[in-house]
Each structure stands twice: as C-alpha cells, then as structure tokens.
Design a protein around this motif. Sequence first.
Motif, PDB file in Angstrom:
ATOM      1  N   TYR A 148      29.472  38.187   6.766  1.00 12.25           N
ATOM      2  CA  TYR A 148      30.118  38.529   8.045  1.00 12.25           C
ATOM      3  C   TYR A 148      31.473  37.838   8.075  1.00 12.25           C
ATOM      4  CZ  TYR A 148      25.112  39.127   9.159  1.00 12.25           C
ATOM      5  OH  TYR A 148      23.783  39.477   9.147  1.00 12.25           O
ATOM      6  N   SER A 216      30.591  35.426  20.720  1.00  9.03           N
ATOM      7  CA  SER A 216      29.619  36.482  20.441  1.00  9.03           C
ATOM      8  C   SER A 216      28.908  36.286  19.112  1.00  9.03           C
ATOM      9  CB  SER A 216      30.318  37.839  20.408  1.00  9.03           C
ATOM     10  OG  SER A 216      30.765  38.144  21.708  1.00  9.03           O
ATOM     11  N   HIS A 217      29.458  35.471  18.247  1.00 10.84           N
ATOM     12  CA  HIS A 217      28.823  35.156  16.963  1.00 10.84           C
ATOM     13  C   HIS A 217      29.011  33.659  16.774  1.00 10.84           C
ATOM     14  CE1 HIS A 217      30.026  39.359  16.496  1.00 10.84           C
ATOM     15  NE2 HIS A 217      29.158  39.482  15.508  1.00 10.84           N
ATOM     16  N   ARG A 245      23.961  36.074  17.753  1.00 11.25           N
ATOM     17  CA  ARG A 245      24.857  37.222  17.606  1.00 11.25           C
ATOM     18  C   ARG A 245      24.691  38.135  18.818  1.00 11.25           C
ATOM     19  NH1 ARG A 245      25.508  41.738  12.711  1.00 11.25           N
ATOM     20  NH2 ARG A 245      27.303  42.716  13.722  1.00 11.25           N
ATOM     21  N   PHE A 247      25.658  41.783  20.697  1.00  9.78           N
ATOM     22  CA  PHE A 247      26.143  43.150  20.446  1.00  9.78           C
ATOM     23  C   PHE A 247      26.585  43.783  21.757  1.00  9.78           C
ATOM     24  CE2 PHE A 247      22.783  42.198  17.442  1.00  9.78           C
ATOM     25  CZ  PHE A 247      23.296  42.606  16.225  1.00  9.78           C
ATOM     26  N   SER A 248      27.638  44.589  21.679  1.00 11.57           N
ATOM     27  CA  SER A 248      28.026  45.349  22.874  1.00 11.57           C
ATOM     28  C   SER A 248      27.438  46.766  22.756  1.00 11.57           C
ATOM     29  CB  SER A 248      29.545  45.384  23.002  1.00 11.57           C
ATOM     30  OG  SER A 248      30.081  45.889  21.807  1.00 11.57           O
ATOM     31  N   GLU A 251      27.831  49.291  19.921  1.00 10.14           N
ATOM     32  CA  GLU A 251      27.294  49.005  18.592  1.00 10.14           C
ATOM     33  C   GLU A 251      25.927  49.659  18.368  1.00 10.14           C
ATOM     34  OE1 GLU A 251      28.327  44.882  16.894  1.00 10.14           O
ATOM     35  OE2 GLU A 251      28.656  44.642  19.044  1.00 10.14           O
ATOM     36  N   TRP A 252      25.129  49.807  19.404  1.00  9.56           N
ATOM     37  CA  TRP A 252      23.803  50.400  19.179  1.00  9.56           C
ATOM     38  C   TRP A 252      23.653  51.807  19.728  1.00  9.56           C
ATOM     39  CZ3 TRP A 252      23.974  46.555  23.130  1.00  9.56           C
ATOM     40  CH2 TRP A 252      23.596  46.985  24.404  1.00  9.56           C
ATOM     41  N   TYR A 262      17.183  47.591  18.048  1.00 12.70           N
ATOM     42  CA  TYR A 262      18.390  47.499  17.210  1.00 12.70           C
ATOM     43  C   TYR A 262      18.671  46.036  16.861  1.00 12.70           C
ATOM     44  CZ  TYR A 262      23.263  48.047  15.753  1.00 12.70           C
ATOM     45  OH  TYR A 262      24.431  48.030  15.043  1.00 12.70           O
ATOM     46  N   ALA A 263      18.625  45.156  17.892  1.00 10.83           N
ATOM     47  CA  ALA A 263      18.909  43.731  17.656  1.00 10.83           C
ATOM     48  C   ALA A 263      17.829  43.122  16.760  1.00 10.83           C
ATOM     49  CB  ALA A 263      18.986  42.980  18.984  1.00 10.83           C
ATOM     50  N   ASP A 266      18.423  44.166  13.148  1.00 11.38           N
ATOM     51  CA  ASP A 266      19.582  43.470  12.577  1.00 11.38           C
ATOM     52  C   ASP A 266      19.250  42.000  12.276  1.00 11.38           C
ATOM     53  OD1 ASP A 266      22.716  43.723  12.245  1.00 11.38           O
ATOM     54  OD2 ASP A 266      22.295  41.774  13.162  1.00 11.38           O
ATOM     55  N   SER A 330      25.047  43.390  27.369  1.00 14.87           N
ATOM     56  CA  SER A 330      24.898  43.151  25.932  1.00 14.87           C
ATOM     57  C   SER A 330      23.439  42.961  25.547  1.00 14.87           C
ATOM     58  CB  SER A 330      25.646  41.875  25.539  1.00 14.87           C
ATOM     59  OG  SER A 330      26.956  41.914  26.019  1.00 14.87           O
TER      60      SER A 330
END
Length: 469
Positions: A148, A216-217, A245, A247-248, A251-252, A262-263, A266, A330
């Motif tokens: 990343y 966010s990360h 992490r 996600f907005s 992204e999904w 999804y999260a 990942d 999010s």
Amino acid sequence: MLIRRSGSCCARALRLSTHHHAIPMAVPSPLSSHLKPFSSFCHPFPRGHGFKPFPQFLSSSCSASPFSSLSSVPSPKPDKRFKTPVAAALLEIGGVKIARDDVVRESDPTNNVPDNIFSKIGLQLHRKDNHPIGILKNAIYDYFDTNYPSKFVKFDDLCPIVSVQQICSLQNFDEVLVPADHVSRSYNDTYYVNADTVLRCHTSAHQAELLREGHSHFLVTGDVYRRDSIDSTHYPVFHQMEGVRVFSPDEWKDSGTDATSYAAMDLKICLEGLARHLFGAVEMRWVDTYFPFTDPSFELEIYFQENWMEVLGCGVTEQDILTRNGRKDSVAWAFGLGLERLAMVLFDIPDIRLFWSTDQRFTSQFSEGKLGVKFKPFSKFPPCYKDISFWISDSFTENNLCEVVRGVAGDLVEEVKLMDKFTNKKGMTSQCYRIAYRSMERSLTDEEINQLQWNVREAVQSKLHVTLR
Ligand code: PHE
C-alpha cells in the motif's frame, strides 16, 4: 495537574475479551491500600491476540535446591542489594513530560502503578532498530509500504498514559465501546494512575483519536501494560501494533457486496499476506471471536511448529466508533497484534524477560533488517524453586501476588505457579505457590535466593493481608 502535556493528545488503553457474556461484573473503585485488589476474578482476559503461552518454551530443567520450601531456610536480614532500582525521575514521550510522581503515588489509594512498571515507560523497545521488537515492527512496516505505497501513516511515539480531560471520561475504554462493567476496567487487571487515568492496555486506545484527526490508514505501535500472572510468556509490559483502514462508499459501491463483507474480505486478504510475509507459506485459519470494538471479529491462526498459533485479533470496526468520530458513511477494519508473541517464535526467544535484557550476549545477536535470526542461548542457568503458603483473605488475587513478587525479585522471577489450594472446616482457604527464580544472565547464589524469598515473604505478608503458614 497530573500529567504535564507539551504536545498533542496522549494515549488511551484497553484490552479484549473473547466471551463478553461470560465476563463477571466489575467496576473500578478506589482502593483502600496500594495494592488492594478488586476482588477475586480469575483471569478475565486471555491475551488472545498476542499472548497465549507456548508450552514448548516452558523450562523443564531443575537443579539448585529443587522444590525447597522456605520453612527450612534461615531468616537473613533484609538486604538492599536485591531491590529494583528506582527509575529516572522525568521522562518525555511524544512531547509529553512525565515525572515519576505523576505515575507512582503510593499514598493514593486509586493508584496501583509500582516503580518497576514506571521504570519501563519510555524504554520503547519498538523504536530500537537492532532489537527483535523493532526489527519485527520494521518488517511489518515493509509489508504495508510495499503493498500500500504511501498509504499507512505510522505512529510509534504516542504516550501510554491516558488523561481523562477530553471528550468523555476514560476514553481508553469508552471510546472503543468497552462496557462499563467489563472486567478489563478492574484494578486487578489494569494499571491505574488515578481513578480516571490508566496506562494503556492496548493500542486500540488510539483508534478514536486518530479517526477524529482524519486518518484513514494508520499503524500504531506502542508499549502496553497489563497486570497479570508470571511465566515465560507473560510480562506486565509488552508491545502491540494496531492497524486501521477506513473505506469510503465509492470504494465498495460497485463491488456487489455490502460494506461489512467488503471490509471483512479486504481485511482477511491483507492479514493473510502479512502472515506469509512474516512466516512464509504457512497454513492459516480464521476463528470467530468477540471484541467490544469490532463486529464481526476474528483471530488469525497459523500452523507453526506443529501447533495452531494465534497471530492476531481483528474485525470490522463497530459503526458507532466511526459515527462518533466523524466518519459516519464509512466502513473500516482494524487489527491488533502482540509483537513479543510473534518475535518469540520468529527469533526462537525462549523467555519474554529476555526482551528487556541489556546483556550484550543478547543484544549483539540482533541487527537491523534481519528478521528471524535464531537466538542462541548464551548459557542455561539453573532455576531455583521456593514455595510459599498462606491463608488468603477475600481480597487476595494472583495478579496482586505476582505484582508483589515482581516488585521484590524483578526479572529474576521466572514463574509463579499455584501448586495447592484447600479450604478447611472453618472456611479458611490456604494456597501454596511455587516461585521459580532464574537469571537469564548468571547463576544465582543460594544466599541471594534465600534473601529474595525472605523479602518476598515479608512483602506478601505486609501488602496482601494474608497469613503466612
Ligand atoms: N485491542 C485488541 C486486544 O488488545 C486487539 C484488536 C485490535 C482486536 C483491533 C480487534 C481490532 O486484544
């Protein structure tokens, strides 16, 4: 003011539990003496994510005065030589200035931090590039940097002492949704500086503040503090790394699955990759578990040296944490791993006390960037066993006993183990513990051990309100 601050916000702390509904009720309350415990819960929290014992490492050798009991030992006079040294008076961590008297206050009944714990604050093994803990941290950083690029922001200097003055009290627990009656809040398990301030017991303590700051990360590495029993895989200070992490929605939204799935997907891909990066092509499995701050929650296990070994705890962040911290739309994942646990396996380090050794024969074996170099024990020194028996009072807990033993014998104590327990007709309960003394660095003399045991007996009697037998 208790903790002087010259920098940004301090840290918070907490810990996990696997079976929420099974946890006994416990609410912290002021203590009536320095080590007066909370009550008699037994081991509330497996140190799951980082800290199950490795039976293969437990010492089996026995020589010097095996299984002797103190009753046959002469009573030497107290000897100051074996007292743990008092730590430096002023520290600075991440811009926060900490004086000893801010953290250790024997006369304050709401404080249970001993000097030997204060002496570890600020040592920050995770920031030493030639130390196994620092080498492992850097190897995990490499994985995230490669996979990343420029995404994960790293924090490794956040102060482990949590003040209360901000948004809500005990952010360290509240902000990651630890229930008010959760046993991790007890004085028996956590180091309290005062009723509202603790030494963090996990790096999840920083999740909320960093989300609020807009990250966010991120990866947070730090020393964490827990009162616990004593053996070769448990030490009251250890190190964790947290990853988060966020996600907005865009992204999904085209993924064909809901945000949580999804999260979770990942998260699993990311952590399986991390486990392969550290351990090579190992077999892995996911186990469902419980944490107050994630849902669903998982543990990752790998098949290593013919055992399933837990590597980390993780899950999809509770929506409430995101909503409260300005990330309403999010979804996020989080993980936490214990660095000692992994380093013991990767470097073949047989006893957790070794991480704190400044003996060159230990420190010189590790160098920057060399993950997995196998530690060669410089010598095996004999353990020495001493038993102590007493009638307990209602307030007795094993964690308090271990704290007292550690306070006297420091890192010379290798294990404290309950050997026998019975209740007589009058309802009095007797317990017998076997203490294993062993230095990592030298042979201990009989005189020294006898002196230590004598001091332990005196301290146990005076601090724990038990009657020695
Ligand atoms: N904080 C947890 C612990 O100390 C580990 C964890 C972190 C679990 C993040 C899930 C998500 O046990």
